[in-house]
Scaffold this motif. Structure first.
Motif, PDB file in Angstrom:
ATOM      1  N   ILE A 273       4.579   7.812  -5.746  1.00 35.10           N
ATOM      2  CA  ILE A 273       5.474   8.228  -6.834  1.00 35.10           C
ATOM      3  C   ILE A 273       6.522   7.136  -7.010  1.00 35.10           C
ATOM      4  N   PRO A 274       6.678   6.583  -8.215  1.00 36.27           N
ATOM      5  CA  PRO A 274       7.710   5.557  -8.417  1.00 36.27           C
ATOM      6  C   PRO A 274       9.105   6.146  -8.176  1.00 36.27           C
ATOM      7  N   ASP A 275      10.090   5.292  -8.098  1.00 41.55           N
ATOM      8  CA  ASP A 275      11.488   5.727  -8.063  1.00 41.55           C
ATOM      9  C   ASP A 275      11.724   6.740  -9.194  1.00 41.55           C
ATOM     10  N   PRO A 276      12.366   7.878  -8.885  1.00 43.75           N
ATOM     11  CA  PRO A 276      12.563   8.895  -9.927  1.00 43.75           C
ATOM     12  C   PRO A 276      13.272   8.368 -11.175  1.00 43.75           C
ATOM     13  N   GLY A 277      14.126   7.379 -11.010  1.00 42.04           N
ATOM     14  CA  GLY A 277      14.776   6.787 -12.181  1.00 42.04           C
ATOM     15  C   GLY A 277      13.773   6.115 -13.103  1.00 42.04           C
ATOM     16  N   GLU A 278      12.775   5.471 -12.497  1.00 37.24           N
ATOM     17  CA  GLU A 278      11.707   4.857 -13.303  1.00 37.24           C
ATOM     18  C   GLU A 278      10.866   5.918 -14.002  1.00 37.24           C
ATOM     19  N   VAL A 279      10.608   7.015 -13.294  1.00 36.93           N
ATOM     20  CA  VAL A 279       9.831   8.096 -13.909  1.00 36.93           C
ATOM     21  C   VAL A 279      10.607   8.680 -15.097  1.00 36.93           C
ATOM     22  N   ALA A 280      11.913   8.843 -14.921  1.00 37.54           N
ATOM     23  CA  ALA A 280      12.751   9.356 -16.018  1.00 37.54           C
ATOM     24  C   ALA A 280      12.655   8.435 -17.237  1.00 37.54           C
ATOM     25  N   SER A 281      12.760   7.128 -16.996  1.00 36.27           N
ATOM     26  CA  SER A 281      12.680   6.169 -18.110  1.00 36.27           C
ATOM     27  C   SER A 281      11.321   6.228 -18.798  1.00 36.27           C
ATOM     28  N   LEU A 282      10.276   6.424 -17.997  1.00 36.45           N
ATOM     29  CA  LEU A 282       8.932   6.487 -18.570  1.00 36.45           C
ATOM     30  C   LEU A 282       8.777   7.717 -19.478  1.00 36.45           C
ATOM     31  N   TYR A 283       9.325   8.856 -19.040  1.00 35.82           N
ATOM     32  CA  TYR A 283       9.300  10.030 -19.927  1.00 35.82           C
ATOM     33  C   TYR A 283      10.014   9.729 -21.247  1.00 35.82           C
ATOM     34  N   GLU A 284      11.158   9.083 -21.145  1.00 37.07           N
ATOM     35  CA  GLU A 284      11.919   8.783 -22.366  1.00 37.07           C
ATOM     36  C   GLU A 284      11.166   7.799 -23.267  1.00 37.07           C
ATOM     37  N   SER A 285      10.538   6.799 -22.647  1.00 36.13           N
ATOM     38  CA  SER A 285       9.775   5.817 -23.438  1.00 36.13           C
ATOM     39  C   SER A 285       8.582   6.460 -24.128  1.00 36.13           C
ATOM     40  N   LEU A 286       7.921   7.377 -23.422  1.00 38.89           N
ATOM     41  CA  LEU A 286       6.741   8.027 -23.989  1.00 38.89           C
ATOM     42  C   LEU A 286       7.136   9.012 -25.095  1.00 38.89           C
ATOM     43  N   ALA A 287       8.288   9.646 -24.936  1.00 39.13           N
ATOM     44  CA  ALA A 287       8.741  10.602 -25.951  1.00 39.13           C
ATOM     45  C   ALA A 287       9.201   9.893 -27.222  1.00 39.13           C
ATOM     46  N   LYS A 288       9.806   8.724 -27.053  1.00 33.98           N
ATOM     47  CA  LYS A 288      10.546   8.061 -28.134  1.00 33.98           C
ATOM     48  C   LYS A 288       9.775   7.914 -29.457  1.00 33.98           C
ATOM     49  N   PRO A 289       8.541   7.419 -29.469  1.00 28.69           N
ATOM     50  CA  PRO A 289       7.872   7.220 -30.763  1.00 28.69           C
ATOM     51  C   PRO A 289       7.590   8.539 -31.497  1.00 28.69           C
ATOM     52  N   VAL A 290       7.535   9.642 -30.757  1.00 34.34           N
ATOM     53  CA  VAL A 290       7.208  10.933 -31.377  1.00 34.34           C
ATOM     54  C   VAL A 290       8.478  11.735 -31.647  1.00 34.34           C
ATOM     55  N   ALA A 291       9.346  11.837 -30.656  1.00 32.25           N
ATOM     56  CA  ALA A 291      10.607  12.571 -30.805  1.00 32.25           C
ATOM     57  C   ALA A 291      11.512  12.126 -29.660  1.00 32.25           C
ATOM     58  N   PRO A 292      12.484  11.264 -29.950  1.00 32.91           N
ATOM     59  CA  PRO A 292      13.334  10.709 -28.889  1.00 32.91           C
ATOM     60  C   PRO A 292      14.067  11.806 -28.125  1.00 32.91           C
ATOM     61  N   THR A 293      14.214  11.614 -26.837  1.00 33.78           N
ATOM     62  CA  THR A 293      14.915  12.582 -25.998  1.00 33.78           C
ATOM     63  C   THR A 293      15.429  11.859 -24.770  1.00 33.78           C
ATOM     64  N   GLU A 294      16.240  12.557 -23.979  1.00 36.20           N
ATOM     65  CA  GLU A 294      16.789  11.939 -22.774  1.00 36.20           C
ATOM     66  C   GLU A 294      16.728  12.889 -21.596  1.00 36.20           C
ATOM     67  N   VAL A 295      16.568  12.315 -20.416  1.00 34.44           N
ATOM     68  CA  VAL A 295      16.741  13.087 -19.191  1.00 34.44           C
ATOM     69  C   VAL A 295      18.243  13.280 -19.004  1.00 34.44           C
ATOM     70  N   VAL A 296      18.695  14.543 -19.067  1.00 32.28           N
ATOM     71  CA  VAL A 296      20.132  14.815 -18.991  1.00 32.28           C
ATOM     72  C   VAL A 296      20.552  15.394 -17.649  1.00 32.28           C
ATOM     73  N   ALA A 297      19.576  15.797 -16.835  1.00 27.09           N
ATOM     74  CA  ALA A 297      19.903  16.366 -15.526  1.00 27.09           C
ATOM     75  C   ALA A 297      18.684  16.250 -14.617  1.00 27.09           C
ATOM     76  N   GLY A 298      18.939  16.323 -13.304  1.00 28.91           N
ATOM     77  CA  GLY A 298      17.852  16.242 -12.333  1.00 28.91           C
ATOM     78  C   GLY A 298      17.888  17.423 -11.374  1.00 28.91           C
ATOM     79  N   ALA A 299      16.744  18.088 -11.202  1.00 27.97           N
ATOM     80  CA  ALA A 299      16.652  19.186 -10.240  1.00 27.97           C
ATOM     81  C   ALA A 299      15.927  18.673  -9.002  1.00 27.97           C
ATOM     82  N   LEU A 300      16.509  18.911  -7.842  1.00 31.80           N
ATOM     83  CA  LEU A 300      15.901  18.434  -6.605  1.00 31.80           C
ATOM     84  C   LEU A 300      15.569  19.621  -5.710  1.00 31.80           C
ATOM     85  N   ASN A 301      14.321  19.684  -5.282  1.00 31.69           N
ATOM     86  CA  ASN A 301      13.900  20.724  -4.358  1.00 31.69           C
ATOM     87  C   ASN A 301      14.186  20.230  -2.937  1.00 31.69           C
ATOM     88  N   THR A 302      15.149  20.881  -2.285  1.00 29.60           N
ATOM     89  CA  THR A 302      15.561  20.424  -0.941  1.00 29.60           C
ATOM     90  C   THR A 302      15.257  21.470   0.121  1.00 29.60           C
TER      91      THR A 302
END
Lengths: 341, 341
Positions: A273-302
């Motif tokens: 699994i890449p660094d979660p920050g990279e995964v967040a950016s990838l979600y944003e990049s993939l969303a952008k051409p269709v409907a831009p969005t942002e990761v605004v919060a992170g949930a961590l299972n501890t």
């Protein structure tokens, strides 16, 4: 009227019965017993409270015949492959013979099982195969971005990172605050809890986005929709489903769910699994051409960590994703909801 | 033995009959007639050569009863939604009554149509619904990256940009050169041409990557696999399918297919297509966590342009994607194959 439910979770309590635990935590029904024959044999008189924190208590019994009277038997374990375990047949038979409904989220459809279908017909119970999608799904129209509702989608670094739980906690916290919110389930546990929804992983591939879009439209009269994500865009097997949900829901914001310490895809250990920050950016990049969005919060299972270690893990996760983070079970969903609203 | 085929393409010739044109161009069968009642009425005696360049010639007729004797009727048009047009019923009926097979890539399954099923049984023809996936598909194991074969996948900026054509031209050019290559079809046209394959857009969503992986494994004894892509990762409705293919095939290289001048998603005109260079980067970013790969060539569909304009468009596309580009129909696939091998 509150329905009395028995939850089948053989060999599943506490860690291999995601559906059972989800139903225990969030259902409005009364759970009268959990079936786990392994525990019932090793630890007679066992209670759910001995094994799972933070859910209503109930006895753990070895078979349906040992449970108090119930109105529905819910299959609360999902074996790899989604098959029906023949060793469960006597429990399902008992439930149907007593006139109860049986609810299952398996790939194997109980309603197509001759014995079960005829027992249900004979005794008046219903067989509900939660994982059977509607027959009239279509391709997406591409309109979710135009809905008035604010759409919040949970996404993950992997499967089983807490997307259903986070979505549900966010939804309940929002309702608690008086927000006009709806929960949009995409998997069997959420659908069982909500008594509504489409199992996205079971739709025809072409209709994945369309099925999510349809659910969002059906709930579009609410101010906020909390959409349950599935899988991960970095998952070698399930990324199609994840992408369909991302583009079908066209969310206004994303909440990234991760499990502390998990470094490889569960069951596919050679995939890091890449660094979660990279995964967040990838979600944003993939969303952008269709409907831009942002990761605004992170949930961590501890849940596997001590309180001290959990704090360290949360601090690390916060620095990786650069947005507010919390463990919604340990800390409550309020810190995440603040970032979303 | 060469099979004699009639291609049903009512109101489809030349631009709205993708399947018919693909079969005309690449089949080993003999096409004895193309059915297009609109052209047959307006232009009696019309020939395929009058309407479509670079494919074997055949008469255009108005109905199956006017075609020379044939062994199979192939439905060569795919209406939006994939339904069966009732106005085609008399043609299918005629084909079956004459003992021919009928092949269709529709969402509507001809084999579930009572009249067609009984006519096929009575006269010995077969109904082949190309779009019905095998019943035993599973989730991906995540192993395509470990296969010895070099895997080349076509990806697109949109649907209908020439992915099937480019894949097929690359495959044929490779075979021509003596490379031990196989074509891996994922859509109805490719499957009809190859007489083998899984319709990826029709699989259960969870099994999208698994279905592609399965085909790659079945052909893994070849040195090169040319995998036909579907849809686009920037498509609001079909990106799930695209992602499943990308992660299921784990390709060693990508060829990006684009149509010159297309600026918005076909049928979803409010969704702009990003610069093709950005789309290429997004494919690479999405592939990276699962199986890193690169866009090594770009295929440009320039059929709507003059030769001069096509040259300009190719130069522009080359500067956008930064790799060798060509129109495989106009220029042949050799320039692309050079970049791939």
């Amino acid at each position: 009227m509150t329905r009395r439910v028995a939850l089948l979770a053989h060999e599943g309590v506490p860690d291999r019965a995601k559906t059972a635990v989800g139903v225990l935590r969030y259902t409005d029904d009364e759970v009268v017993a959990v079936l786990d024959r392994e525990i019932a044999e090793a630890d007679p008189g066992a209670r759910v409270a001995d094994y799972i924190d933070g859910v209503p208590d109930a006895p753990i019994v070895g078979r349906a015949a040992d449970a108090p009277a119930f109105d529905a038997l819910v299959i609360g374990v999902a074996p790899i492959g989604g098959g029906f375990d023949e060793s469960w047949r006597s429990d399902v038979r008992h439930a149907l013979e007593s006139g109860a409904d049986v609810v299952a989220g398996l790939h194997y459809f109980l309603s197509e099982d001759e014995e079960f279908a005829s027992l249900a017909a004979e005794h008046g119970g219903e067989l509900w195969d939660v994982r059977r999608p509607p027959a009239d799904l279509t391709v997406a129209d591409g309109v979710a971005r135009d809905l008035d509702a604010e759409i919040v989608l949970t996404v993950g670094t992997d499967c089983s990172t807490g997307k259903m739980t986070t979505t549900r906690e966010l939804y309940e916290a929002a309702v608690e605050r008086g927000v006009d919110a709806a929960f949009v389930p995409t998997g069997q546990t959420g659908i069982i809890i909500e008594d509504w929804g489409i199992p996205i992983d079971r739709t025809v591939s072409d209709f994945t986005a369309g099925a999510v879009e349809r659910m969002c439209r059906e709930r579009a009269d609410h101010d906020y929709l909390f959409v349950e994500g599935q899988g991960s865009i970095v998952h070698p097997a399930y990324s199609a489903v994840t992408t369909g949900i991302l583009h079908g829901a066209m969310p206004d914001s994303l909440v990234l769910c991760h499990e502390a310490g998990r470094e490889a895809i569960h069951g596919y250990e050679s995939f890091a699994i890449p660094d979660p920050g990279e995964v967040a950016s990838l979600y944003e990049s993939l969303a952008k051409p269709v409907a831009p969005t942002e990761v605004v919060a992170g949930a961590l299972n501890t849940k596997a960590l001590s309180e001290r270690d959990a704090e360290d893990a949360l601090a690390r996760y916060r620095s990786q994703v650069g947005v507010p983070v919390a463990d919604p079970i340990r800390d409550g969903a309020e810190p995440l909801l603040e970032a979303v609203l």
